[in-house]
Structures are given as C-alpha cells and as structure tokens.
Design an enzyme around this catalytic site. Structure first.
Site, PDB file in Angstrom:
ATOM      1  N   CYS A   1      -2.492  -0.718  -8.112  1.00  0.00           N
ATOM      2  CA  CYS A   1      -3.188   0.566  -7.906  1.00  0.00           C
ATOM      3  C   CYS A   1      -4.185   0.787  -9.044  1.00  0.00           C
ATOM      4  CB  CYS A   1      -2.195   1.720  -7.833  1.00  0.00           C
ATOM      5  SG  CYS A   1      -3.010   3.330  -7.826  1.00  0.00           S
TER       6      CYS A   1
ATOM      7  N   HIS B   1       2.368   7.876  -9.743  1.00  0.00           N
ATOM      8  CA  HIS B   1       1.704   7.421  -8.517  1.00  0.00           C
ATOM      9  C   HIS B   1       2.192   8.212  -7.309  1.00  0.00           C
ATOM     10  CE1 HIS B   1      -0.381   4.741  -5.733  1.00  0.00           C
ATOM     11  NE2 HIS B   1       0.652   4.992  -4.946  1.00  0.00           N
TER      12      HIS B   1
ATOM     13  N   GLY C   1     -11.948  11.479   3.664  1.00  0.00           N
ATOM     14  CA  GLY C   1     -12.871  10.862   2.718  1.00  0.00           C
ATOM     15  C   GLY C   1     -12.207  10.218   1.517  1.00  0.00           C
TER      16      GLY C   1
ATOM     17  N   HIS D   1      -4.414   7.131  -4.625  1.00  0.00           N
ATOM     18  CA  HIS D   1      -3.651   7.694  -5.752  1.00  0.00           C
ATOM     19  C   HIS D   1      -4.280   9.065  -5.969  1.00  0.00           C
ATOM     20  CE1 HIS D   1      -1.718   7.175  -9.973  1.00  0.00           C
ATOM     21  NE2 HIS D   1      -2.277   8.394  -9.937  1.00  0.00           N
TER      22      HIS D   1
ATOM     23  N   HIS E   1      -6.149  12.240  -6.810  1.00  0.00           N
ATOM     24  CA  HIS E   1      -7.116  12.554  -7.859  1.00  0.00           C
ATOM     25  C   HIS E   1      -7.887  13.797  -7.458  1.00  0.00           C
ATOM     26  CE1 HIS E   1      -8.803   9.616  -5.043  1.00  0.00           C
ATOM     27  NE2 HIS E   1      -9.971  10.211  -5.203  1.00  0.00           N
TER      28      HIS E   1
END
Ligand code: AMP
Ligand code: ZN
Length: 104
Positions: free
Chosen positions: A4, A46, A91, A96, A98
């Site tokens: 990741c 994560h 989108g 992960h 954010h």
C-alpha cells in the site's frame, strides 16, 4: 498493509514531502496538486476507504479533520476545501483513506 503506497509513506518506507505528523496521521504534499496548497492527511492505520471504517475509528477520523485544520492554519489559508473520495465511483484511486486539503 504490504504494497500500500500510503502505508509506505506513513511508515517512512517511501519518500514524500511530509509537512507534519501526529501519533495517528501524516500530512504530506499531493504529488499532483490541483490547487496552490494541496495536502493529503493520511492515517497511519490502513483502512481502505471511509466506507470500510468502523465505529472504533470515530476518534481517529475526527483527528484527521483537526490535523487538516492545523495544516491550513500553518499555510495561512483563510478558507479551503476538505474532501474524501470514497470508492472508484467516488473518484478514489488510492485505497487507503486520505483527506484532501485544498486551498489557493
Ligand atoms: P484519490 O483520487 O482521492 O485516491 O487521490 C489520490 C491522490 O494521491 C491524488 O491526488 C494523487 O495526486 C496523489 N498521489 C498519488 N501518489 C502520490 C505520492 N507518491 N505522493 C503524494 N501524492 C500522491
Ligand atoms: Zn495503507
């Protein structure tokens, strides 16, 4: 999580332009900024997306917003946008969680 990208940045296994860090999150510059200031607030834990977060993640998720507020203050932004993209249809490209902080 192995492989990741944002776990690797959060754990300092991969370089990024980190501007600040808390116990739970790192803040770094988006590599392809869409606004003059475009930062990503990324938890060290994560979780693939907001839709995968659990009730246990409530405080950590609130912490992301306050980390964004602090980063915006440091950048001197009077106003800005905060955005989570959720899922491919929303989108999201990097799986992960954010938070985008965008301001001009
Ligand atoms: P999203 O579409 O919400 O998944 O956004 C992913 C964001 O990560 C995009 O704005 C990319 O420009 C940004 N990005 C991708 N790779 C990197 C990287 N290595 N360092 C910093 N930002 C990145
Ligand atoms: Zn990850």
């Amino acid at each position: 999580m192995d492989g990741c990208l944002f776990c690797e940045i959060a754990l300092k296994k991969r370089p990024a332009e980190v501007v600040s860090e808390t116990d739970e999150a790192v803040v770094f510059k988006d590599a392809n900024p869409k606004t003059r200031v475009h930062l990503l607030i990324v938890p060290k834990k994560h979780i693939a997306s907001v839709s995968d977060a659990g009730d246990d993640d409530r405080a950590m998720l609130g912490g992301l917003i306050l980390a964004a507020r602090d980063a915006a203050r440091r950048e001197g932004l009077a106003g800005y946008k905060l955005m989570f993209n959720v899922g491919r249809d929303g989108g999201q490209v990097i799986d992960h969680i954010h938070l985008h902080l965008m301001g001009n």
